[in-house]
Write an enzyme that holds these catalytic residues in place. Structure first.
Site, mmCIF file in Angstrom:
data_model
loop_
_atom_site.group_PDB
_atom_site.id
_atom_site.type_symbol
_atom_site.label_atom_id
_atom_site.label_comp_id
_atom_site.label_asym_id
_atom_site.label_seq_id
_atom_site.Cartn_x
_atom_site.Cartn_y
_atom_site.Cartn_z
ATOM 1 N N GLY A 1 0.812 -1.212 0.000
ATOM 2 C CA GLY A 1 0.000 0.000 0.000
ATOM 3 C C GLY A 1 0.846 1.262 0.000
ATOM 4 N N ASP A 2 0.182 2.407 -0.226
ATOM 5 C CA ASP A 2 0.828 3.723 -0.187
ATOM 6 C C ASP A 2 1.930 3.886 -1.229
ATOM 7 O OD1 ASP A 2 -0.842 4.235 1.974
ATOM 8 O OD2 ASP A 2 0.647 3.522 3.414
ATOM 9 N N LYS B 1 -0.803 5.333 -5.564
ATOM 10 C CA LYS B 1 -1.902 5.001 -6.489
ATOM 11 C C LYS B 1 -2.754 6.234 -6.805
ATOM 12 C CE LYS B 1 -3.217 1.921 -3.496
ATOM 13 N NZ LYS B 1 -2.077 1.867 -2.574
ATOM 14 N N GLY B 2 -3.023 7.051 -5.755
ATOM 15 C CA GLY B 2 -3.870 8.232 -5.952
ATOM 16 C C GLY B 2 -3.306 9.136 -7.032
ATOM 17 N N GLY C 1 -5.930 5.679 1.919
ATOM 18 C CA GLY C 1 -5.689 7.124 1.938
ATOM 19 C C GLY C 1 -4.899 7.430 0.684
ATOM 20 N N HIS C 2 -5.548 8.023 -0.301
ATOM 21 C CA HIS C 2 -4.897 8.266 -1.585
ATOM 22 C C HIS C 2 -4.676 9.768 -1.763
ATOM 23 C CE1 HIS C 2 -6.522 4.181 -3.252
ATOM 24 N NE2 HIS C 2 -5.761 4.061 -2.196
ATOM 25 N N GLN D 1 -5.054 -0.360 -1.070
ATOM 26 C CA GLN D 1 -4.082 -1.221 -0.392
ATOM 27 C C GLN D 1 -3.041 -1.742 -1.396
ATOM 28 O OE1 GLN D 1 -7.732 -1.988 0.578
ATOM 29 N NE2 GLN D 1 -7.192 -0.211 1.765
ATOM 30 N N THR E 1 -5.182 -7.061 4.958
ATOM 31 C CA THR E 1 -6.497 -6.454 5.082
ATOM 32 C C THR E 1 -7.539 -7.540 4.790
ATOM 33 O OG1 THR E 1 -7.850 -4.542 4.504
ATOM 34 C CG2 THR E 1 -6.622 -5.576 2.682
ATOM 35 N N SER F 1 7.534 8.548 -11.475
ATOM 36 C CA SER F 1 7.112 9.747 -10.760
ATOM 37 C C SER F 1 8.286 10.287 -9.951
ATOM 38 C CB SER F 1 5.926 9.371 -9.864
ATOM 39 O OG SER F 1 5.625 10.429 -9.001
HETATM 40 P P1 GDP Z 1 -1.582 5.627 -2.171
HETATM 41 O O1 GDP Z 1 -2.303 5.155 -0.959
HETATM 42 O O2 GDP Z 1 -0.998 4.512 -2.950
HETATM 43 O O3 GDP Z 1 -2.410 6.533 -3.038
HETATM 44 O O4 GDP Z 1 -0.348 6.481 -1.645
HETATM 45 P P2 GDP Z 1 -0.385 7.571 -0.445
HETATM 46 O O5 GDP Z 1 -1.105 8.772 -0.915
HETATM 47 O O6 GDP Z 1 -0.848 6.939 0.812
HETATM 48 O O7 GDP Z 1 1.159 7.831 -0.246
HETATM 49 C C1 GDP Z 1 1.969 8.308 -1.279
HETATM 50 C C2 GDP Z 1 2.599 9.631 -0.830
HETATM 51 O O8 GDP Z 1 3.687 9.937 -1.673
HETATM 52 C C3 GDP Z 1 1.663 10.807 -0.928
HETATM 53 O O9 GDP Z 1 1.982 11.717 0.067
HETATM 54 C C4 GDP Z 1 1.990 11.392 -2.315
HETATM 55 O O10 GDP Z 1 1.701 12.785 -2.396
HETATM 56 C C5 GDP Z 1 3.461 11.161 -2.367
HETATM 57 N N1 GDP Z 1 4.029 10.933 -3.714
HETATM 58 C C6 GDP Z 1 3.483 10.283 -4.770
HETATM 59 N N2 GDP Z 1 4.366 10.197 -5.783
HETATM 60 C C7 GDP Z 1 5.491 10.793 -5.353
HETATM 61 C C8 GDP Z 1 6.791 10.995 -5.932
HETATM 62 O O11 GDP Z 1 7.083 10.577 -7.035
HETATM 63 N N3 GDP Z 1 7.714 11.656 -5.158
HETATM 64 C C9 GDP Z 1 7.435 12.105 -3.908
HETATM 65 N N4 GDP Z 1 8.401 12.724 -3.242
HETATM 66 N N5 GDP Z 1 6.232 11.939 -3.344
HETATM 67 C C10 GDP Z 1 5.280 11.276 -4.038
HETATM 68 P P1 IMO Z 2 -3.818 2.543 0.600
HETATM 69 O O1 IMO Z 2 -4.995 2.322 -0.330
HETATM 70 C C1 IMO Z 2 -1.198 0.928 3.682
HETATM 71 C C2 IMO Z 2 -2.960 -1.993 6.458
HETATM 72 C C3 IMO Z 2 -3.119 -1.549 7.904
HETATM 73 C C4 IMO Z 2 -2.933 -2.894 8.610
HETATM 74 C C5 IMO Z 2 -3.621 -3.858 7.653
HETATM 75 C C6 IMO Z 2 -5.046 -4.224 8.046
HETATM 76 O O2 IMO Z 2 -3.711 3.935 1.104
HETATM 77 O O3 IMO Z 2 -2.576 2.016 0.002
HETATM 78 P P2 IMO Z 2 -7.336 -2.864 7.892
HETATM 79 O O4 IMO Z 2 -7.749 -1.575 8.540
HETATM 80 O O5 IMO Z 2 -7.400 -2.852 6.413
HETATM 81 O O6 IMO Z 2 -8.037 -4.060 8.481
HETATM 82 O O7 IMO Z 2 -5.784 -3.040 8.322
HETATM 83 O O8 IMO Z 2 -3.619 -3.240 6.386
HETATM 84 N N1 IMO Z 2 -3.579 -1.091 5.462
HETATM 85 C C7 IMO Z 2 -2.896 -0.257 4.664
HETATM 86 N N2 IMO Z 2 -1.573 0.033 4.621
HETATM 87 N N3 IMO Z 2 -2.044 1.505 2.805
HETATM 88 C C8 IMO Z 2 -3.353 1.207 2.824
HETATM 89 O O9 IMO Z 2 -4.216 1.666 1.894
HETATM 90 C C9 IMO Z 2 -3.845 0.329 3.807
HETATM 91 N N4 IMO Z 2 -5.074 -0.151 4.115
HETATM 92 C C10 IMO Z 2 -4.893 -1.033 5.114
HETATM 93 O O10 IMO Z 2 -2.141 -0.615 8.264
HETATM 94 O O11 IMO Z 2 -1.572 -3.221 8.654
HETATM 95 MG MG MG Z 3 -2.294 5.420 1.110
#
Ligand code: GDP
Ligand code: IMO
Ligand code: MG
Length: 431
Positions: free
Chosen positions: A12-13, A16-17, A40-41, A225, A240, A414
């Protein structure tokens, strides 16, 4: 017409957003198909940051349609906050550009209460969930006692289901967890007005997708995720409760697999994980801290610090297979600038064996040690770079090596959070 899926390849994270927002330019419809507001995207557009938990990340393109599929678990209180906050920021939001599946299951207060009570009872063995009630809501869905969007729209059905469910849930709360029970009347007070607000948004999302496909429109599916949080394929039980893999699009949005053309796997240039569970390439030293600070690695949903480590291609090869990845989108490459050397995990050493896939048994995975390959780093900032050829040679080599190790081409790179801070080497809707 093309259907493209975006999924997370790690935990995750991955960004994707940002990439969904970017690819929305080529699509008419954007669909969430699993997960809930555990996601959280983050998008950064014109220096303004937006974080979406339930609303698809295509919503800033006002002329596009954003759909929440049946596979998503929906917390309507959170959705209302998201709609309100977006409107306050001038984003137009109406049934013309947002629809929720009538079959999507609702997260109710007792799901959150159960999630938090269980985690507290587990103590140091907790999963580290987001506490949003995701697991208990999916449990009820599979137990066939869930409450769907369409059930909420019928006052009597809703009240009967909630009352019936609370008989069992309140017994567990009071007798097992020794916590306060939940009053059904409080749920009705909150949710019946929400039913009135969201009624015009409820639709048959499968049908809307089918109409779009028949009209020759491009549809983008936004995963939440990541592959290794998948309840079947991830690091169980530290996962998850849904299937974030690409195959889940069909069940979670309501279409057949023959409609999918491409699957883009999001890969952060290093690895992060929030919550508990095994993480073979984790760095608990200064380099790990540096990645966290430089990458701003704090959860977009819970604000928790993310655990950081080197890029792990064992994780990525599994993801390539499990999702049928056709392209990789590599994010946060800029965060690695300034490191003298960069490591890539190529396999796991596990009790004298060299593993190229992740073992299923948790105990085995916990025993694995990363086998690294070392590459030269680069010092130049990547700010302003928009073409692959303009990347420092060492950064180009890093990208090429990832492609070799994962056997999937990188189509997007990116180099910053902003929409424009991106190098695109093709359009997945056209290939
Ligand atoms: P998601 O859950 O997959 O949508 O990712 P999140 O939003 O949780 O986490 C990605 C974080 O990295 C966010 O704060 C974005 O603004 C940031 N981000 C995305 N692409 C880049 C990049 O290429 N460089 C940097 N420095 N930040 C990025
Ligand atoms: P995005 O879409 C990162 C993790 C939680 C925990 C496990 C189970 O932003 O990438 P849950 O609440 O789903 O039952 O928790 O999964 N988790 C994530 N980690 N990014 C996410 O979403 C997540 N959604 C759930 O931290 O370890
Ligand atoms: Mg996220």
């Amino acid at each position: 017409m093309s259907c493209v899926i975006v999924v997370g390849s790690q935990w995750g994270d991955e960004g994707k957003g940002k990439i969904v927002d970017l690819l929305t330019e080529h699509a008419e419809v954007v669909v969430r198909f699993q997960g809930g507001n555990n996601a959280g995207h983050t998008l950064v557009v014109n220096r303004e940051q937006f974080i979406f938990h339930l609303i698809p990340s295509g919503i800033l393109h006002s002329e596009k349609k954003c759909l929440i599929g049946n596979g998503v678990v929906v917390d309507l209180e959170v959705l209302l906050q998201e709609v309100t906050a977006l409107r306050e920021r001038g984003v137009s939001l109406s049934p013309a550009n947002l629809a929720i599946s009538e079959r999507a299951h609702l997260i109710l207060p007792y799901h959150k209460h159960l999630d938090l009570s269980r985690e507290a009872a587990k103590g140091k063995n907790s999963i580290g969930t987001t506490g949003r009630g995701i697991g208990p809501c999916y449990e009820d869905k599979v137990s066939r006692v869930g409450v769907r969007m369409v059930d909420l729209l019928d006052r009597e059905v809703f009240q009967e289901k909630v009352r019936e469910n609370l008989k069992e849930k309140n017994f567990i709360f009071e007798q097992f967890f020794k916590v306060a029970p939940i009053d059904p009347e409080a749920i009705f007070q909150t949710f019946l007005p929400l039913a009135d607000f969201f009624r015009p948004y409820v639709a048959n999302v499968s049908l809307l997708i089918d109409e779009a496909i028949r009209d020759g429109k491009n549809v983008l599916f936004e995963g939440a995720q990541g592959t290794h949080l998948d309840v079947d394929h991830g690091t169980y039980p530290y996962v998850t409760s849904s299937n974030p893999v690409a195959g889940s699009v069909c069940a979670g949005a309501g279409l057949g697999p023959n409609k999918i053309q491409a699957v883009v796997g999001l890969v952060k240039a290093y690895t992060t994980r929030v919550g508990g569970g095994p993480f073979t390439a984790e760095l608990t030293d200064d380099t790990g801290l540096l990645l966290r600070e430089k990458g701003g690695e704090y959860g977009a949903t819970t604000g928790r610090p993310r655990r950081c480590g080197w890029l792990d291609t064992v994780v990525l090869r599994d993801s390539a297979r499990l999702n049928g990845l056709t392209h990789l989108a590599l994010t946060k490459l800029d965060v690695l600038s300034g490191l003298k050397t960069i490591k890539i995990c190529t396999s796991y050493a596990c009790a004298a064996r060299d593993l190229h896939q992740m073992p299923a048994l948790l105990k085995d995975l916990e025993r694995c040690r990363p086998v690294y390959e070392e590459m030269e780093g680069w010092t130049d900032s990547l700010q302003g770079i928009r073409r692959f050829e303009d990347l420092p040679p060492a950064a180009q080599k890093y990208v090429r090596r990832i492609e070799e190790l994962v056997q999937v081409p990188v189509g997007i790179i990116s180099v910053g959070p902003g929409r424009e801070e991106t190098l695109t080497m093709g359009n997945p809707f056209q290939e």
